[in-house]
Write an enzyme that holds these catalytic residues in place. Sequence first.
Site, PDB file in Angstrom:
ATOM      1  CG  HIS A 312     -69.830 -22.443-105.535  1.00  0.00           C
ATOM      2  ND1 HIS A 312     -69.875 -21.349-106.352  1.00  0.00           N
ATOM      3  CD2 HIS A 312     -69.924 -23.520-106.343  1.00  0.00           C
ATOM      4  CE1 HIS A 312     -70.021 -21.746-107.604  1.00  0.00           C
ATOM      5  NE2 HIS A 312     -70.046 -23.057-107.633  1.00  0.00           N
ATOM      6  CG  ASP A 370     -68.755 -31.313-107.310  1.00  0.00           C
ATOM      7  OD1 ASP A 370     -68.272 -30.190-107.422  1.00  0.00           O
ATOM      8  OD2 ASP A 370     -69.104 -32.013-108.282  1.00  0.00           O
TER       9      ASP A 370
HETATM   10  C1  SDX Z   1     -67.567 -26.802-108.689  1.00  0.00           C
HETATM   11  O1  SDX Z   1     -67.318 -22.173-110.224  1.00  0.00           O
HETATM   12  C2  SDX Z   1     -68.271 -23.004-110.383  1.00  0.00           C
HETATM   13  O2  SDX Z   1     -69.393 -22.664-110.727  1.00  0.00           O
HETATM   14  C3  SDX Z   1     -67.896 -24.443-110.143  1.00  0.00           C
HETATM   15  C4  SDX Z   1     -69.041 -25.443-110.159  1.00  0.00           C
HETATM   16  C5  SDX Z   1     -69.641 -25.596-111.549  1.00  0.00           C
HETATM   17  O3  SDX Z   1     -70.785 -26.034-111.645  1.00  0.00           O
HETATM   18  O4  SDX Z   1     -68.902 -25.360-112.542  1.00  0.00           O
HETATM   19  O5  SDX Z   1     -70.065 -25.056-109.263  1.00  0.00           O
HETATM   20  C6  SDX Z   1     -68.556 -26.846-109.795  1.00  0.00           C
HETATM   21  O6  SDX Z   1     -66.396 -26.737-108.946  1.00  0.00           O
HETATM   22  C7  SDX Z   1     -68.070 -26.796-107.270  1.00  0.00           C
HETATM   23  C8  SDX Z   1     -66.906 -26.647-106.225  1.00  0.00           C
HETATM   24  C9  SDX Z   1     -66.298 -28.027-106.041  1.00  0.00           C
HETATM   25  N1  SDX Z   1     -65.051 -27.910-105.192  1.00  0.00           N
HETATM   26  C10 SDX Z   1     -65.029 -28.371-103.957  1.00  0.00           C
HETATM   27  O7  SDX Z   1     -66.004 -28.835-103.359  1.00  0.00           O
HETATM   28  C11 SDX Z   1     -63.639 -28.303-103.308  1.00  0.00           C
HETATM   29  C12 SDX Z   1     -63.744 -27.718-101.891  1.00  0.00           C
HETATM   30  N2  SDX Z   1     -64.083 -26.314-101.990  1.00  0.00           N
HETATM   31  C13 SDX Z   1     -63.014 -25.336-101.973  1.00  0.00           C
HETATM   32  O8  SDX Z   1     -61.832 -25.763-102.570  1.00  0.00           O
HETATM   33  C14 SDX Z   1     -63.475 -23.921-102.299  1.00  0.00           C
HETATM   34  O9  SDX Z   1     -64.614 -23.685-101.569  1.00  0.00           O
HETATM   35  C15 SDX Z   1     -63.726 -23.534-103.737  1.00  0.00           C
HETATM   36  C16 SDX Z   1     -62.561 -23.848-104.631  1.00  0.00           C
HETATM   37  C17 SDX Z   1     -64.929 -24.230-104.280  1.00  0.00           C
HETATM   38  C18 SDX Z   1     -63.977 -22.029-103.788  1.00  0.00           C
HETATM   39  O10 SDX Z   1     -62.783 -21.423-103.408  1.00  0.00           O
HETATM   40  P1  SDX Z   1     -62.651 -19.818-103.318  1.00  0.00           P
HETATM   41  O11 SDX Z   1     -63.859 -19.152-103.858  1.00  0.00           O
HETATM   42  O12 SDX Z   1     -61.342 -19.440-103.910  1.00  0.00           O
HETATM   43  O13 SDX Z   1     -62.720 -19.555-101.762  1.00  0.00           O
HETATM   44  P2  SDX Z   1     -61.468 -19.344-100.842  1.00  0.00           P
HETATM   45  O14 SDX Z   1     -60.454 -20.398-101.113  1.00  0.00           O
HETATM   46  O15 SDX Z   1     -61.055 -17.915-100.954  1.00  0.00           O
HETATM   47  O16 SDX Z   1     -62.103 -19.637 -99.407  1.00  0.00           O
HETATM   48  C19 SDX Z   1     -62.584 -18.594 -98.596  1.00  0.00           C
HETATM   49  C20 SDX Z   1     -62.333 -19.093 -97.165  1.00  0.00           C
HETATM   50  C21 SDX Z   1     -60.878 -19.502 -96.899  1.00  0.00           C
HETATM   51  O17 SDX Z   1     -60.640 -19.367 -95.509  1.00  0.00           O
HETATM   52  P3  SDX Z   1     -59.900 -18.001 -94.966  1.00  0.00           P
HETATM   53  O18 SDX Z   1     -58.646 -17.815 -95.817  1.00  0.00           O
HETATM   54  O19 SDX Z   1     -60.929 -16.911 -95.163  1.00  0.00           O
HETATM   55  O20 SDX Z   1     -59.607 -18.308 -93.524  1.00  0.00           O
HETATM   56  O21 SDX Z   1     -63.101 -20.297 -96.945  1.00  0.00           O
HETATM   57  C22 SDX Z   1     -62.226 -21.376 -96.686  1.00  0.00           C
HETATM   58  C23 SDX Z   1     -60.859 -20.972 -97.208  1.00  0.00           C
HETATM   59  O22 SDX Z   1     -59.821 -21.663 -96.521  1.00  0.00           O
HETATM   60  N3  SDX Z   1     -62.745 -22.526 -97.434  1.00  0.00           N
HETATM   61  C24 SDX Z   1     -62.782 -23.769 -96.959  1.00  0.00           C
HETATM   62  C25 SDX Z   1     -63.425 -24.526 -97.944  1.00  0.00           C
HETATM   63  N4  SDX Z   1     -63.724 -23.741 -98.992  1.00  0.00           N
HETATM   64  C26 SDX Z   1     -63.305 -22.503 -98.658  1.00  0.00           C
HETATM   65  N5  SDX Z   1     -62.345 -24.309 -95.804  1.00  0.00           N
HETATM   66  C27 SDX Z   1     -62.547 -25.640 -95.639  1.00  0.00           C
HETATM   67  N6  SDX Z   1     -63.166 -26.433 -96.535  1.00  0.00           N
HETATM   68  C28 SDX Z   1     -63.604 -25.906 -97.699  1.00  0.00           C
HETATM   69  N7  SDX Z   1     -64.204 -26.700 -98.609  1.00  0.00           N
END
Ligand code: SDX
Length: 454
Positions: A312, A370
Amino acid sequence: MSSSSHHDTFTLTDNKTGKKHEVPVIEGSEGPRVLDMRHLHQHTGMFTYDPGYVSTASCKSKITFIDGDKGILRHRGYAIDELAEKSDFMEVCYLLLHGELPSPPDKTEFEKYITHRTMVHEQINNFFHGFRRDAHPMAVMFGVVGALSAFYHDSTDINDPHQRMIASYRLIAKMPTIAAMAYKYSVGQPFVYPDNDLSYAANFLHMTFSIPAERYTMSPVLAKAMDKFFILHADHEQNASTSTVRLAGSSGANPYACIAAGMVSLWGPAHGGANEAVVKMLQEIGTKKRIPEFIAKAKDRKDPFRLMGFGHRVYKNHDPRAQVLRKAAHEVLEELGIKNDPLLELALELERIALTDDYFVKRKLYPNVDFYSGIMIKAMGFPVSMFTALFAIGRTVGWIAHWKEMIEDQQALKIGRPRQLYTGKTEREYQNMDKRSKKSIFNWLWNTKEKVNY
Ligand code: SDX
């Protein structure tokens, strides 16, 4: 007491010119202080650069507070787990819109107003018949919600507080009806009219699952779980879809169209589309012994696969909503007599493994709202394609509360218009056709087999 005040300043020094710029610091009622960058460009000729708005506060708001490190979520000061336990969705809608818990007469009045606006104009039915039956419910819903602006455009003077309130209440009231209609259309069953004797959540289950041929027995446990689902999805600060609604609304656009814009943003798998993606991921994993394979894929930077329902932007601790939903999922499965649901077993094992894996621990990736929601609503009988539509029903009140807060803050209201860091071509002369390269970028197109003729 919620307030914001200028206290101290933050000095920025341009090491290229040695010039210093004093940036005022603003403090809210809680949470991080902010640097007031509104005059930065005027004073320094520079922009801030923050793709994805990771470190940017886009507005002031009194509606929702999140502390991602502590896993805290409060609506108008009330903790989400307390609201989920002790309140109901109609009361949370009132709280988000009006800022306080309703008095007993106001609760009754508000609920009555919403209940008596759940029907849609009979002509709305025609919109559904233009879609294929297998169209994704979100594609149908945002089309129909956007079309509401065609029905109410003239009666929506957004500068009139009364009309803003009517538009807000109408959207909250009609979203479940439109969602249920999208479901009924997809399964070829007749639309079911709202039943004003039922609660908001029970009415939604009735419009979705009852059929004219038989009496629909409503399970109070499932109705309560549905109501709790809506509470947990009601609002979440400046998330992508809420920011979309604010940006669309900042130009003075029709509120119905703004909510349709929010729905489009919510549909993405990185946002509200994740609940659908979680169940599809669990179904693809299939068995516990394949979990390590998918954990490895999620950790592989070369692999675009991410663990859906994990991570998140704000929560670097457990998402409090996920905790409540995990418990609610157990209650629903028990009510339905579903023992050892394979998806839930798989989800619990996946969570256990991920939370002990250094990659997830180091990045503070926890299950989010989710991760468990899909397991619960799938058990309740909703097809996976309807999951984000259910999220949209809950989030409509959050979207409209933020839209209303933005429009009502006339002093701060400005059209949203971010700038950019330009990295394109600098000025160059026009080239006549005879001077240009003969190479084509379309080889891939001309060589493709299928004839695209529409
Ligand atoms: C919602 O914003 C809100 O409040 C949203 C929400 C709401 O109520 O409105 O809470 C609802 O959208 C919840 C999130 C649902 N999405 C998912 O479950 C999809 C999977 N999650 C990711 O796509 C991700 O965690 C996000 C999109 C939710 C957040 O992305 P960020 O904040 O841009 O984080 P990032 O991409 O910069 O990740 C930081 C690191 C990265 O690795 P490095 O580059 O540091 O090596 O964490 C890794 C990412 O690759 N990472 C993950 C991951 N989420 C982040 N790696 C594997 N699996 C994941 N799910």
